[in-house]
Design an enzyme around this catalytic site. Structure first.
Site, PDB file in Angstrom:
ATOM      1  N   ARG A  73       0.850  -1.184   0.000  1.00  0.00           N
ATOM      2  CA  ARG A  73       0.000   0.000   0.000  1.00  0.00           C
ATOM      3  C   ARG A  73       0.891   1.241   0.000  1.00  0.00           C
ATOM      4  O   ARG A  73       1.900   1.276   0.697  1.00  0.00           O
ATOM      5  CB  ARG A  73      -0.898   0.029   1.242  1.00  0.00           C
ATOM      6  CG  ARG A  73      -2.065  -0.928   1.168  1.00  0.00           C
ATOM      7  CD  ARG A  73      -2.965  -0.801   2.374  1.00  0.00           C
ATOM      8  NE  ARG A  73      -2.346  -1.314   3.575  1.00  0.00           N
ATOM      9  CZ  ARG A  73      -1.843  -0.566   4.544  1.00  0.00           C
ATOM     10  NH1 ARG A  73      -1.890   0.754   4.452  1.00  0.00           N
ATOM     11  NH2 ARG A  73      -1.300  -1.104   5.612  1.00  0.00           N
ATOM     12  N   TYR A 201      -1.321  -3.297  -6.991  1.00  0.00           N
ATOM     13  CA  TYR A 201      -1.140  -4.029  -5.729  1.00  0.00           C
ATOM     14  C   TYR A 201      -2.470  -4.123  -4.963  1.00  0.00           C
ATOM     15  O   TYR A 201      -3.174  -3.104  -4.800  1.00  0.00           O
ATOM     16  CB  TYR A 201      -0.077  -3.345  -4.852  1.00  0.00           C
ATOM     17  CG  TYR A 201      -0.077  -3.956  -3.472  1.00  0.00           C
ATOM     18  CD1 TYR A 201       0.468  -5.234  -3.268  1.00  0.00           C
ATOM     19  CD2 TYR A 201      -0.703  -3.339  -2.401  1.00  0.00           C
ATOM     20  CE1 TYR A 201       0.394  -5.838  -2.017  1.00  0.00           C
ATOM     21  CE2 TYR A 201      -0.772  -3.930  -1.153  1.00  0.00           C
ATOM     22  CZ  TYR A 201      -0.221  -5.183  -0.974  1.00  0.00           C
ATOM     23  OH  TYR A 201      -0.303  -5.791   0.250  1.00  0.00           O
ATOM     24  N   GLY A 202      -2.765  -5.296  -4.443  1.00  0.00           N
ATOM     25  CA  GLY A 202      -4.039  -5.601  -3.793  1.00  0.00           C
ATOM     26  C   GLY A 202      -4.605  -4.509  -2.894  1.00  0.00           C
ATOM     27  O   GLY A 202      -5.741  -4.063  -3.076  1.00  0.00           O
ATOM     28  N   GLY A 203      -3.815  -4.076  -1.902  1.00  0.00           N
ATOM     29  CA  GLY A 203      -4.316  -3.108  -0.927  1.00  0.00           C
ATOM     30  C   GLY A 203      -4.719  -1.785  -1.564  1.00  0.00           C
ATOM     31  O   GLY A 203      -5.510  -1.031  -1.012  1.00  0.00           O
ATOM     32  N   LYS A 210      -9.616  -2.264   2.011  1.00  0.00           N
ATOM     33  CA  LYS A 210      -9.270  -1.142   2.886  1.00  0.00           C
ATOM     34  C   LYS A 210     -10.055   0.122   2.499  1.00  0.00           C
ATOM     35  O   LYS A 210     -10.487   0.877   3.370  1.00  0.00           O
ATOM     36  CB  LYS A 210      -7.773  -0.844   2.802  1.00  0.00           C
ATOM     37  CG  LYS A 210      -6.882  -2.033   3.131  1.00  0.00           C
ATOM     38  CD  LYS A 210      -7.064  -2.494   4.544  1.00  0.00           C
ATOM     39  CE  LYS A 210      -6.009  -3.520   4.917  1.00  0.00           C
ATOM     40  NZ  LYS A 210      -6.245  -4.077   6.244  1.00  0.00           N
ATOM     41  N   SER A 252      -0.015  -4.039  11.719  1.00  0.00           N
ATOM     42  CA  SER A 252       0.562  -5.059  10.827  1.00  0.00           C
ATOM     43  C   SER A 252       1.708  -5.784  11.526  1.00  0.00           C
ATOM     44  O   SER A 252       2.366  -5.216  12.393  1.00  0.00           O
ATOM     45  CB  SER A 252       1.118  -4.413   9.569  1.00  0.00           C
ATOM     46  OG  SER A 252       0.147  -3.603   8.999  1.00  0.00           O
ATOM     47  N   CYS A 254       1.730  -8.300  13.576  1.00  0.00           N
ATOM     48  CA  CYS A 254       1.538  -8.737  14.968  1.00  0.00           C
ATOM     49  C   CYS A 254       0.772 -10.059  15.035  1.00  0.00           C
ATOM     50  O   CYS A 254       0.353 -10.474  16.114  1.00  0.00           O
ATOM     51  CB  CYS A 254       0.823  -7.673  15.772  1.00  0.00           C
ATOM     52  SG  CYS A 254       1.861  -6.248  16.151  1.00  0.00           S
ATOM     53  N   GLY A 255       0.556 -10.712  13.907  1.00  0.00           N
ATOM     54  CA  GLY A 255      -0.012 -12.070  13.917  1.00  0.00           C
ATOM     55  C   GLY A 255      -1.533 -12.135  13.990  1.00  0.00           C
ATOM     56  O   GLY A 255      -2.084 -13.086  14.528  1.00  0.00           O
ATOM     57  N   LYS A 256      -2.203 -11.143  13.407  1.00  0.00           N
ATOM     58  CA  LYS A 256      -3.671 -11.127  13.454  1.00  0.00           C
ATOM     59  C   LYS A 256      -4.264 -12.344  12.738  1.00  0.00           C
ATOM     60  O   LYS A 256      -5.164 -13.010  13.264  1.00  0.00           O
ATOM     61  CB  LYS A 256      -4.130  -9.845  12.762  1.00  0.00           C
ATOM     62  CG  LYS A 256      -5.490  -9.396  13.133  1.00  0.00           C
ATOM     63  CD  LYS A 256      -5.585  -7.884  13.012  1.00  0.00           C
ATOM     64  CE  LYS A 256      -6.600  -7.496  11.967  1.00  0.00           C
ATOM     65  NZ  LYS A 256      -6.128  -6.714  10.875  1.00  0.00           N
ATOM     66  N   THR A 257      -3.752 -12.619  11.544  1.00  0.00           N
ATOM     67  CA  THR A 257      -4.294 -13.742  10.779  1.00  0.00           C
ATOM     68  C   THR A 257      -4.034 -15.068  11.496  1.00  0.00           C
ATOM     69  O   THR A 257      -4.908 -15.935  11.553  1.00  0.00           O
ATOM     70  CB  THR A 257      -3.668 -13.757   9.363  1.00  0.00           C
ATOM     71  OG1 THR A 257      -3.947 -12.490   8.755  1.00  0.00           O
ATOM     72  CG2 THR A 257      -4.232 -14.857   8.501  1.00  0.00           C
ATOM     73  N   ASP A 281      -9.403  -9.673   9.218  1.00  0.00           N
ATOM     74  CA  ASP A 281      -8.908  -8.320   8.937  1.00  0.00           C
ATOM     75  C   ASP A 281      -9.904  -7.202   9.252  1.00  0.00           C
ATOM     76  O   ASP A 281      -9.492  -6.151   9.719  1.00  0.00           O
ATOM     77  CB  ASP A 281      -8.496  -8.225   7.461  1.00  0.00           C
ATOM     78  CG  ASP A 281      -7.585  -7.046   7.174  1.00  0.00           C
ATOM     79  OD1 ASP A 281      -6.720  -6.750   8.022  1.00  0.00           O
ATOM     80  OD2 ASP A 281      -7.737  -6.418   6.112  1.00  0.00           O
ATOM     81  N   SER A 378       4.791 -10.503   0.033  1.00  0.00           N
ATOM     82  CA  SER A 378       4.092 -11.350  -0.939  1.00  0.00           C
ATOM     83  C   SER A 378       2.834 -11.905  -0.272  1.00  0.00           C
ATOM     84  O   SER A 378       2.768 -12.034   0.950  1.00  0.00           O
ATOM     85  CB  SER A 378       5.001 -12.466  -1.440  1.00  0.00           C
ATOM     86  OG  SER A 378       5.546 -13.188  -0.361  1.00  0.00           O
ATOM     87  N   ARG A 379       1.844 -12.219  -1.086  1.00  0.00           N
ATOM     88  CA  ARG A 379       0.497 -12.481  -0.552  1.00  0.00           C
ATOM     89  C   ARG A 379      -0.154 -13.699  -1.172  1.00  0.00           C
ATOM     90  O   ARG A 379       0.251 -14.166  -2.233  1.00  0.00           O
ATOM     91  CB  ARG A 379      -0.388 -11.270  -0.857  1.00  0.00           C
ATOM     92  CG  ARG A 379       0.074  -9.966  -0.235  1.00  0.00           C
ATOM     93  CD  ARG A 379      -0.483  -9.816   1.122  1.00  0.00           C
ATOM     94  NE  ARG A 379      -0.006  -8.636   1.817  1.00  0.00           N
ATOM     95  CZ  ARG A 379      -0.648  -8.079   2.838  1.00  0.00           C
ATOM     96  NH1 ARG A 379      -1.788  -8.572   3.262  1.00  0.00           N
ATOM     97  NH2 ARG A 379      -0.151  -7.037   3.464  1.00  0.00           N
TER      98      ARG A 379
HETATM   99  C1  OXD Z   1      -2.840  -4.508   6.061  1.00  0.00           C
HETATM  100  C2  OXD Z   1      -3.402  -5.644   5.318  1.00  0.00           C
HETATM  101  O1  OXD Z   1      -1.900  -3.862   5.570  1.00  0.00           O
HETATM  102  O2  OXD Z   1      -4.332  -6.276   5.852  1.00  0.00           O
HETATM  103  O3  OXD Z   1      -3.334  -4.229   7.157  1.00  0.00           O
HETATM  104  O4  OXD Z   1      -2.959  -5.917   4.205  1.00  0.00           O
HETATM  105 MN    MN Z   2      -5.124  -5.346   7.571  1.00  0.00          MN
END
Ligand code: OXD
Ligand code: MN
Length: 597
Positions: A73, A201-203, A210, A252, A254-257, A281, A378-379
């Site tokens: 982003r 790019y995705g974001g 977002k 970002s 911090c291991g949310k997923t 997310d 990478s995603r």
């Molecule tokens: C972020 C994402 O940047 O979810 O927060 O990609």
């Molecule tokens: Mn996010």
């Protein structure tokens, strides 16, 4: 151009107007059918936009590579476009709508010549539910179409809904020349409009994510009295079958997923816990008729970071991305499968890196730095329904009831493993003062504290001072507000070693959180909130270094007094927009920290 599959005049008129500016060769409406998706995949394979992966090992999976300078982003090119700069607030980039439309129109003009304009009607949240919001994205990128088909409910059913309701977010995207100097990500909250140009790019380009679900939605949510938040949603099922849901916000990295789909650790497995993933997310949360907060995940997919994802860090994700997944900027192996730093298995002997170059382990770039196979950002884009822990309540129009809200940061010394705020207002202060220290993976000074309130700093579509006020208002409207907690998985000892193992072991902390919500355990009152008694964290099957748990829950008053200085500086930038309640909380914390307790 005339035969549009919609009776919605506002929609047809807008598509025609945008087409007049972008001048595509053709216009194709996305219907969400398998047949159309397959045809688009074929077309994108023919041009090299996507590469088909080994279909035996990774069925329906593809690889895409972005340009080298289009891998994340671009916050400095992202703007909130309101008449008054003040409405965007001190933490957003601002541009006046007139200037923004004019500058972007110059780039959009003729940008789709010789290309197809795809019209993607999509719904964030279950279609037609009181929770859902409709958007229509116009794009000249098949990659965007294929990703939107995973991340949102897209196609004919949404068009049908648009016969009944007229309101939709107008999202316009063109790759244009993919030129960073001609790239803009613009949000016009008052026009319910998003324009994104010059990126792939995705974001920046999956505009339902977002841009709509956070920046535009947060603006709408303020008007409609709900919350659009950068939060995971997960259910924790107890052995008796009762499920409690929590929502959690982390900056970002911090291991949310990983947290959203964790597998209980061995010791706790015996208790029979089971995790249900609702989202990783974004959470849209409303006050329901029972006076409590209910949440839906507006998305239908994960857009997750690949490096570091493996069976230890996130077993469920490894299972999820085995089919129907689009990989972006990872390493391509000779057998047509993919790899990234921190993936399962051995490093491959060779491959094609994220920039399309031959890659071998240990290879160095021109500056003598190790060459990465996959880009650090990478995603993969993958459907939630692939996930073994996917909640069975994903389509529930009212969502799930939230028992606890958790804020988190990455702090080496300051914040204890977990603490509970005294009440909603104090909890809003805890969220508003969230911060993380920079790690080696980020540009900037190591250890520098970055404030990221509610993990929304880059995603709040209006003045954040008013956003804090909105949180306080929602608290007053809730009859049964969820409790608010703060966690920190990253505290270290004096040698810099992590005191807490993290990952699946974090469930032990969530167990305490839920016990507090259900009044099952006492908390220890400290100046910053309630911390656990060590005996209340179930440590079955987990051995920490001697004294580590005590160190993890310690509250050091001196450190917190130092922290107050940073908070004051941060708050001051909002001037009169910062709600008085947050200064009250600041003062109250100051007094608690200086009192001889
Ligand atoms: C972020 C994402 O940047 O979810 O927060 O990609
Ligand atoms: Mn996010």
């Amino acid at each position: 151009m005339d035969k549009f599959p919609t009776k919605n005049k506002k929609l047809s008129a807008w598509v025609k107007k945008m087409a007049r500016m972008c001048r595509p060769g053709t216009i194709v409406w996305i219907d969400g059918s398998d047949g159309q998706r397959k045809a688009l995949e074929k077309e994108a394979m023919a041009t090299g936009e996507i590469i088909q992966l080994n279909q035996n090992r990774l069925p329906n999976c593809f690889l895409h590579r972005t340009s080298k300078d289009d891998v994340a982003r671009t916050e400095h090119l992202t703007f909130i476009c309101t008449k008054k700069k003040h409405d965007a607030g001190p933490t957003n980039n601002w541009m006046s709508p007139g200037v923004a439309y004019r500058r972007a129109a110059e780039i959009f003009k003729g940008a789709m010549q010789g290309r197809t304009m795809y019209v993607i009607p999509f719904s964030m949240g279950p279609i037609g539910s009181g929770f859902g919001k409709i958007g229509v994205e116009l794009t000249d990128s098949i990659y965007v179409v294929l990703n939107m088909l995973i991340m949102t409910r897209a196609g004919a059913a949404v068009l049908k809904q648009l016969e009944k309701e007229d309101n939709f977010t107008k999202c316009l995207h063109s790759k244009a020349q993919l030129d960073i100097n001609r790239r803009l990500i613009l949000h016009f909250p008052n026009d319910n409009t998003i324009w994104s140009v010059g990126s792939g790019y995705g974001g920046n380009v999956l505009l339902g994510k977002k841009c709509l679900s956070l920046r535009i939605a947060s603006f709408i949510a303020k008007k409609e009295n709900w919350l659009a938040e950068h939060m995971l949603i997960m259910g924790i099922e107890e052995p008796n079958g009762h499920i409690e849901y929590i929502a959690a916000a982390f900056p970002s990295a911090c291991g949310k997923t990983n947290l959203a789909m964790l597998i209980p650790p061995e010791g706790l497995k015996k208790k029979g816990y089971r995790i249900w993933t609702v989202g990783d997310d974004i959470a849209w949360m409303r006050i329901d008729t029972d006076g409590s907060l209910w949440a839906v995940n507006p998305e239908t997919g994960f857009f997750g970071v690949a490096p570091g994802t493996n069976s230890n860090t996130n077993y469920n994700m490894v299972q999820t991305i085995k089919k129907g997944t689009i990989y972006t900027n990872v390493l391509l192996k000779a057998d047509g499968t993919v790899w990234w730093e921190g993936a399962d298995g051995d490093e491959p002997d060779e491959g094609i890196d994220w920039q399309g170059r031959t890659w071998r382990p240990g290879q160095k770039d021109a500056e003598g730095r190790p060459m990465l196979g996959a880009h650090p950002n990478s995603r993969f884009t993958t459907p939630i329904t692939n996930c073994p822990s996917a909640s069975f309540r994903l389509e529930q129009p009212h969502g799930v009831p939230i028992s606890a809200i958790i804020f988190g940061g990455r702090r080496q010394h300051l914040a204890p493993l977990v603490y509970e705020s005294f009440n909603w207002q104090h909890g809003v202060f805890v969220g508003a003062t969230m911060a993380s220290e920079r790690t080696a993976a980020q540009v900037g000074k190591l250890g520098e504290v970055r404030r990221d309130p509610m993990a929304m700093l880059p995603f709040c579509g209006y003045n954040m001072g008013n956003y804090f006020g909105h949180w306080l208002k929602i608290g007053k409207m809730l009859k049964k507000p969820p409790k608010i907690f703060h966690v920190n998985w990253f505290r270290t000892d004096d040698k810099g070693r992590f005191l807490w193992p993290g990952f699946r072991e974090n469930l032990r902390v969530l167990e305490w959180v839920l016990d507090r919500c259900n009044n099952k355990v006492e908390g220890v009152r400290t100046p910053i909130g309630y911390v656990p008694r060590p005996l209340d964290i179930d440590m079955t099957g987990l051995k920490l270094a001697d004294g580590a748990l005590d160190k993890l829950i310690l509250v050091n008053k001196k450190d917190w007094q130092e922290e107050l200085k940073g908070i004051k500086k941060f708050f001051r930038q909002f001037k009169n927009d910062l709600p008085a309640e947050l200064w009250q909380e600041y003062e109250a914390l100051h007094i608690r920290l200086t009192a001889d307790e």
